[in-house]
Design an enzyme around this catalytic site. Structure first.
Site, PDB file in Angstrom:
ATOM      1  CD  GLU A 164      -3.179  -0.960   2.038  1.00 25.23           C
ATOM      2  OE1 GLU A 164      -4.290  -1.424   1.728  1.00 25.23           O
ATOM      3  OE2 GLU A 164      -2.962  -0.389   3.139  1.00 25.23           O
ATOM      4  CD  GLU A 272      -4.182  -5.304   2.033  1.00 23.54           C
ATOM      5  OE1 GLU A 272      -5.030  -4.611   2.633  1.00 23.54           O
ATOM      6  OE2 GLU A 272      -2.957  -5.221   2.229  1.00 23.54           O
TER       7      GLU A 272
END
Length: 362
Positions: A164, A272
């Site tokens: 991320e 995710e």
């Protein structure tokens, strides 16, 4: 003859698209901790199951595993949330993944603790390192980890270089302006060093650059254009998509379509995703209905989200993977984490598979 030739070409293209490998799985990084605590996993009828065997039976063919640099230095609260995955832990879990004949995605966090858009902490071992030497440190560390995994018989099939990282990684050195170009020269050097080690040690592995702004096309577009401008070598655009943070599914649809147009040479994976079924014992929740704008915070709401997500992803031929985050959460036995998230695919009271698990299918 010309008409026949065109038909054959079209058929070959269709076969190529339909035959493309698609991955279905989850980030099971906490599974060893639950199993060591004696946690029992069950199917929806209550029958005891072996988690990896059961998930394979449901169509899963891959597992994602996160790797922290030195998680013993993570804050105690983070350790209580599940930060414990050092290299030895990851190798043990990855061996089980490979033994179960599942593909392995290795997720380098390049942090001692959680790495996400709000925090990308510099690992303690490099906090005093000169900025100009960090690329060498990333290369050496990545290479060492992969050497150990290969020697243990668990070579990754896919590798995330960073987790991320829309706002960069290894702050403050690797921080970037997600809406502009500032800092990408440094971040790209760090990424290229990690990528170089991956290509040298695992030439068959597909490499992933992972961001978390699926609901913000302008930022997503800028980030991957910066990657292209900085000549970062990778194969897969990895996205986080959570309905409570990243807008409605039509917004994801537009992002996926736009990525296919601007980056036609890249696969896309949702590395995710997850949705709440409850806020019980959730210390971060402000109430039982928080994040219920699009789906109710119920077992049925989680199931409906999963069904609609998979229906959406099937429309995009360049989307080749989806991974549920923390599906193994199961506090029905001895306590493993300090708090509950209630976004897993097993019930925290009974250990039974949630209905959403059965919707998670290509």
């Amino acid at each position: 003859m010309r008409k026949v030739f065109i038909i054959l070409i079209g058929t070959c293209m269709a076969l190529s698209a339909s035959a493309q490998q698609r991955y279905l799985g989850g980030d099971l990084s906490m599974l060893p901790s639950y199993e060591e605590a004696g946690t029992v996993y069950r199917d929806s009828a209550g029958k005891k199951v072996d988690p990896l065997t059961f998930l394979r039976q449901q169509g899963w063919n891959a597992v994602r595993v996160r790797l922290f640099v030195d998680p013993q230095y993570a804050k105690k609260e983070h350790q209580g949330e599940g930060v414990c995955q050092d290299l030895d832990y990851v190798i043990r879990l990855s061996r089980h993944v490979k033994k179960a004949d599942l593909a392995l995605m290795l997720d380098f966090h390049y942090s001692d603790t959680w790495a996400d858009p709000a925090k990308q902490f510099m690992p303690k071992r490099w906090k005093d390192a000169a900025p100009e030497t960090l690329s060498d440190s990333v290369y050496a560390y990545t290479r060492h980890c992969l050497q150990q995994m290969i020697a243990a018989g668990c070579t990754p099939d896919m590798i995330q270089v960073g987790n991320e990282i829309t706002n960069g990684m290894m702050w403050e050195v690797g921080r970037v302006n997600a809406a502009g170009s500032e800092g990408f020269d440094v971040l790209s050097r760090l990424l290229r060093s990690g990528v170089r080690a991956c290509r040298e040690l695992c030439p068959k592995a597909k490499l992933i650059i992972h961001t978390e702004k699926a609901g913000d096309w302008a930022v997503t577009k800028n980030f991957y254009e910066q990657m292209r401008s900085c000549q970062v070598d990778y194969d897969i655009i990895g996205l986080s998509y959570y309905p409570m943070w990243h807008e409605r599914l039509p917004v994801l649809h537009n992002t996926l379509d736009s990525l296919a147009v601007l980056f036609p040479d890249k696969e896309v994976m949702i590395v995710e995703t997850a949705a709440y079924y409850s806020h019980e014992r959730d210390i971060w929740s402000k109430g039982p209905d928080q994040y219920s704008e699009f789906y109710p915070i119920t077992t049925e709401g989680q199931r409906l989200f999963t069904k609609e997500l998979m229906s959406e992803l099937r429309k995009h031929k360049h989307v080749t993977g989806v991974f549920w985050w923390f599906p193994e959460e199961n506090e029905s036995g001895r306590q493993v984490t300090n708090y509950w998230l209630n976004r897993g695919l097993f019930d925290n009271h009974t250990g039974r598979a949630k209905p959403a698990l059965y919707e998670l299918k290509w």
